[in-house]
Design a protein around this motif. Structure first.
Motif, PDB file in Angstrom:
ATOM      1  N   ALA A  63       0.830  -1.206   0.000  1.00 19.99           N
ATOM      2  CA  ALA A  63       0.000   0.000   0.000  1.00 19.99           C
ATOM      3  C   ALA A  63       0.865   1.257   0.000  1.00 19.99           C
ATOM      4  CB  ALA A  63      -0.916  -0.012   1.229  1.00 19.99           C
ATOM      5  N   GLN A  64       1.984   1.209   0.699  1.00 23.51           N
ATOM      6  CA  GLN A  64       2.900   2.352   0.726  1.00 23.51           C
ATOM      7  C   GLN A  64       3.447   2.644  -0.676  1.00 23.51           C
ATOM      8  OE1 GLN A  64       6.212   1.843   3.388  1.00 23.51           O
ATOM      9  NE2 GLN A  64       7.451   3.382   2.355  1.00 23.51           N
ATOM     10  N   LEU A  65       3.841   1.601  -1.403  1.00 19.90           N
ATOM     11  CA  LEU A  65       4.344   1.793  -2.760  1.00 19.90           C
ATOM     12  C   LEU A  65       3.260   2.379  -3.663  1.00 19.90           C
ATOM     13  CD1 LEU A  65       6.367  -1.524  -3.229  1.00 19.90           C
ATOM     14  CD2 LEU A  65       7.214   0.725  -2.527  1.00 19.90           C
ATOM     15  N   ARG A  66       2.027   1.936  -3.456  1.00 20.87           N
ATOM     16  CA  ARG A  66       0.906   2.450  -4.255  1.00 20.87           C
ATOM     17  C   ARG A  66       0.648   3.927  -3.945  1.00 20.87           C
ATOM     18  NH1 ARG A  66      -3.292  -0.095  -7.043  1.00 20.87           N
ATOM     19  NH2 ARG A  66      -4.370   1.549  -8.224  1.00 20.87           N
ATOM     20  N   VAL A  67       0.712   4.286  -2.680  1.00 22.65           N
ATOM     21  CA  VAL A  67       0.454   5.674  -2.277  1.00 22.65           C
ATOM     22  C   VAL A  67       1.530   6.603  -2.823  1.00 22.65           C
ATOM     23  CG1 VAL A  67       0.415   7.226  -0.277  1.00 22.65           C
ATOM     24  CG2 VAL A  67      -0.898   5.101  -0.226  1.00 22.65           C
ATOM     25  N   LEU A  68       2.783   6.172  -2.760  1.00 18.45           N
ATOM     26  CA  LEU A  68       3.880   7.029  -3.214  1.00 18.45           C
ATOM     27  C   LEU A  68       3.874   7.207  -4.728  1.00 18.45           C
ATOM     28  CD1 LEU A  68       6.813   5.785  -0.956  1.00 18.45           C
ATOM     29  CD2 LEU A  68       5.626   7.969  -0.823  1.00 18.45           C
ATOM     30  N   GLY A  69       3.394   6.207  -5.455  1.00 17.39           N
ATOM     31  CA  GLY A  69       3.332   6.319  -6.904  1.00 17.39           C
ATOM     32  C   GLY A  69       4.675   6.078  -7.573  1.00 17.39           C
ATOM     33  N   PRO A  70       4.751   6.337  -8.870  1.00 19.83           N
ATOM     34  CA  PRO A  70       5.958   5.993  -9.631  1.00 19.83           C
ATOM     35  C   PRO A  70       7.191   6.807  -9.262  1.00 19.83           C
ATOM     36  CG  PRO A  70       4.409   7.239 -10.990  1.00 19.83           C
ATOM     37  CD  PRO A  70       3.693   6.905  -9.723  1.00 19.83           C
ATOM     38  N   THR A  71       7.025   8.015  -8.737  1.00 23.91           N
ATOM     39  CA  THR A  71       8.205   8.827  -8.404  1.00 23.91           C
ATOM     40  C   THR A  71       8.982   8.239  -7.226  1.00 23.91           C
ATOM     41  OG1 THR A  71       6.856  10.237  -6.978  1.00 23.91           O
ATOM     42  CG2 THR A  71       7.152  10.931  -9.276  1.00 23.91           C
ATOM     43  N   GLY A  72       8.277   7.656  -6.282  1.00 27.11           N
ATOM     44  CA  GLY A  72       8.942   6.926  -5.200  1.00 27.11           C
ATOM     45  C   GLY A  72       9.426   7.768  -4.054  1.00 27.11           C
ATOM     46  N   THR A  73       9.827   8.991  -4.268  1.00 24.98           N
ATOM     47  CA  THR A  73      10.387   9.833  -3.221  1.00 24.98           C
ATOM     48  C   THR A  73       9.640  11.158  -3.162  1.00 24.98           C
ATOM     49  OG1 THR A  73      12.589   8.861  -3.464  1.00 24.98           O
ATOM     50  CG2 THR A  73      12.452  10.999  -2.370  1.00 24.98           C
ATOM     51  N   ILE A  74       9.292  11.578  -1.954  1.00 26.70           N
ATOM     52  CA  ILE A  74       8.632  12.867  -1.743  1.00 26.70           C
ATOM     53  C   ILE A  74       9.447  13.655  -0.725  1.00 26.70           C
ATOM     54  CG2 ILE A  74       6.560  14.046  -0.943  1.00 26.70           C
ATOM     55  CD1 ILE A  74       4.941  11.634  -1.781  1.00 26.70           C
ATOM     56  N   ASN A  75       9.904  14.827  -1.138  1.00 27.98           N
ATOM     57  CA  ASN A  75      10.655  15.690  -0.223  1.00 27.98           C
ATOM     58  C   ASN A  75       9.685  16.532   0.604  1.00 27.98           C
ATOM     59  OD1 ASN A  75      13.235  14.878  -1.168  1.00 27.98           O
ATOM     60  ND2 ASN A  75      13.009  16.229  -2.942  1.00 27.98           N
ATOM     61  N   LEU A  76      10.011  16.679   1.872  1.00 30.63           N
ATOM     62  CA  LEU A  76       9.159  17.424   2.802  1.00 30.63           C
ATOM     63  C   LEU A  76       9.761  18.802   3.051  1.00 30.63           C
ATOM     64  CD1 LEU A  76       8.506  14.525   5.328  1.00 30.63           C
ATOM     65  CD2 LEU A  76       6.955  15.352   3.549  1.00 30.63           C
ATOM     66  N   THR A  77       8.954  19.817   2.859  1.00 33.36           N
ATOM     67  CA  THR A  77       9.443  21.191   3.043  1.00 33.36           C
ATOM     68  C   THR A  77       8.629  21.982   4.060  1.00 33.36           C
ATOM     69  OG1 THR A  77       8.077  21.920   1.169  1.00 33.36           O
ATOM     70  CG2 THR A  77      10.354  21.283   0.692  1.00 33.36           C
ATOM     71  N   ASP A  78       7.467  21.489   4.432  1.00 34.78           N
ATOM     72  CA  ASP A  78       6.641  22.219   5.397  1.00 34.78           C
ATOM     73  C   ASP A  78       7.346  22.288   6.744  1.00 34.78           C
ATOM     74  OD1 ASP A  78       4.439  22.346   7.615  1.00 34.78           O
ATOM     75  OD2 ASP A  78       3.452  23.025   5.761  1.00 34.78           O
ATOM     76  N   SER A  79       7.457  23.470   7.301  1.00 38.99           N
ATOM     77  CA  SER A  79       8.220  23.661   8.540  1.00 38.99           C
ATOM     78  C   SER A  79       7.589  22.943   9.725  1.00 38.99           C
ATOM     79  CB  SER A  79       8.350  25.157   8.849  1.00 38.99           C
ATOM     80  OG  SER A  79       7.061  25.760   8.996  1.00 38.99           O
ATOM     81  N   LEU A  80       6.271  22.788   9.717  1.00 38.28           N
ATOM     82  CA  LEU A  80       5.615  22.085  10.822  1.00 38.28           C
ATOM     83  C   LEU A  80       6.025  20.615  10.834  1.00 38.28           C
ATOM     84  CD1 LEU A  80       3.594  21.978  13.154  1.00 38.28           C
ATOM     85  CD2 LEU A  80       1.780  21.565  11.465  1.00 38.28           C
ATOM     86  N   ILE A  81       6.070  20.003   9.650  1.00 38.02           N
ATOM     87  CA  ILE A  81       6.431  18.589   9.566  1.00 38.02           C
ATOM     88  C   ILE A  81       7.917  18.387   9.843  1.00 38.02           C
ATOM     89  CG2 ILE A  81       6.596  16.608   8.015  1.00 38.02           C
ATOM     90  CD1 ILE A  81       4.058  17.587   6.643  1.00 38.02           C
ATOM     91  N   THR A  82       8.756  19.166   9.211  1.00 46.30           N
ATOM     92  CA  THR A  82      10.201  18.992   9.402  1.00 46.30           C
ATOM     93  C   THR A  82      10.650  19.390  10.801  1.00 46.30           C
ATOM     94  OG1 THR A  82      10.635  21.200   8.492  1.00 46.30           O
ATOM     95  CG2 THR A  82      10.671  19.334   6.959  1.00 46.30           C
TER      96      THR A  82
END
Length: 415
Positions: free
Chosen positions: A157-176
């Protein structure tokens, strides 16, 4: 002829002396060695790596070490609850990765506010835990099989959610900032003092309650010595995080990392739940003797479902912490050695694989052991193969100590 009555003479019947806490020798004889071997092992690890590399005990490295173990320690807290039941959860790594992926996709691709994305990730973990716990408790399928299936399914399910790009960079200051934000130095010291004071108050209150009920309790001198040691340790940790410096002064960030504070907060909350609430007592009862728990009127199925829900919720929180620290989520998130390290942290810390014996604080201590070994070998430039072998050896030693101690308790009639 008159009969003398104790109450008529004004003399009060003597109360039995409360039983004192067993000495170290008595505890060793009974197999109740607690966390002492783990603490000695942690000291030994620190000494060895410091002798091999004098950067190990520097404030900067120790601060980085604490941030690195935040995710594993958080997941290990949930694993500890499952182990107290005498069960296992093999899906926590995959749950952490899936939850982090959902948070990343919502926050970056769907423009969902970061706070709602984080909440959705946590609730995903809770829902998975409820599903797996219900399947295990109500249908009687072994937890090993249910969570092994979850390990595979949630990773897919994780692979399906991430999609073909595979990597998502996080930039939101609340999350980081969840893992990387540093508290102001003054705030860190204030929290350290409050924590030590709260610990002292709780310890004296617990001692008074145990003496009132005639239960074993530490001596006043011993308790004071324990509080002094804990206070020094807490303030030392705050001090280390407040003075760490990098090679480049312009990039130095000092103060207690928020991720470390979150980990300690989880440990404190779940320690109070397991030791001070009826739900916590039921967890130990079910893990100690499930049939006796049923006959005592405990809803065993409900306890099991709740524990698995909490474990998956903590896995989701650990995945969020890991993603925050690395500023990204990818297909490898939640995989690798995360699952094994989380289980190893709980077991190495002292939680019994046989159920009914353990402490949430053991998860933190075990995570420190695992993290110190990994961090020290990274400083020495050792390969991943060596790290796996050493960690496996430490895990085998911890389980062996637990098995020997359990045999000693059985021989002493205290199993």
């Amino acid at each position: 002829m008159t009969t003398s009555v104790a109450g008529e003479t004004g003399a009060r019947p003597q109360q039995p002396e409360p039983e004192r806490t067993p000495s170290l020798g008595q505890r060793l004889q009974r197999g109740n060695i607690g966390v002492l071997p783990v603490l000695l092992g942690l000291v030994l690890i620190a000494v060895i790596f410091q002798l091999l590399n004098d950067n190990f005990l520097t404030p900067l490295n120790l601060t980085n070490l604490m941030v690195q173990i935040a995710a594993v320690g958080t997941i290990a807290v949930g694993v500890t609850l499952v182990l107290l039941l005498g069960e296992i959860d093999l899906s926590v790594g995959s749950v952490s990765g899936l939850s982090a992926a959902i948070m990343a996709v919502l926050a970056t691709r769907q423009d969902v506010p970061a706070a709602l994305a984080i909440l959705a990730a946590v609730l995903t973990g809770t829902a998975i835990g409820l599903f797996q716990g219900t399947w295990f408790a109500k249908l009687g399928v072994p937890a090993f099989i249910v969570t092994l299936a979850g390990l595979l399914a949630w990773q897919g399910a994780q692979l399906r959610v991430l999609g073909p790009t595979g990597t998502i960079n996080l930039t939101d200051s609340l999350i980081t900032g969840i893992a990387n934000y540093r508290l102001p130095i003054a705030a860190g010291w204030a929290l350290g003092v409050i924590f030590a004071a709260a610990w002292a108050v709780s310890a004296f209150r617990s001692r008074r309650q145990r003496l009132t009920r005639g239960l074993p309790a530490p001596s006043a001198a011993g308790l004071i010595a324990q509080i002094v040691v804990i206070t020094i340790a807490v303030l030392a940790v705050v001090g280390i995080m407040s003075v760490n410096r990098s090679a480049n002064p312009s990039t130095t960030v000092r103060g207690v990392p928020l991720g470390v504070l979150i980990l300690v907060g989880f440990v404190v909350v779940f320690d109070l739940i397991t030791r001070r609430t009826r739900f916590g007592r039921y967890i130990f009862a079910v893990g100690g003797n499930i049939e006796a728990a049923r006959r005592a009127g405990i809803n065993v199925d409900r306890i099991r479902i709740a524990v698995y829900a909490l474990a998956s919720t903590m896995a989701a929180c650990g995945g969020i912490l890991a993603a925050s620290r690395l500023y990204a989520v990818n297909q490898a998130s939640g995989s690798g050695d995360l699952l094994l390290n989380s289980i190893a942290a709980a077991v190495i810390g002292g939680t019994s694989l046989f159920g009914g014996r353990g402490n949430v604080w053991y998860a933190l201590i075990g995570a420190l052991i695992i993290g110190s070994i990994s961090n020290g070998m990274d400083l020495l430039g050792l390969s991943a193969a060596i790290k796996f072998m050493v960690t496996g050896g430490v895990l085998l030693l911890a389980v062996t100590i637990d098995a020997v101690a359990r045999r000693s308790r059985a021989a002493a009639g205290r199993a």
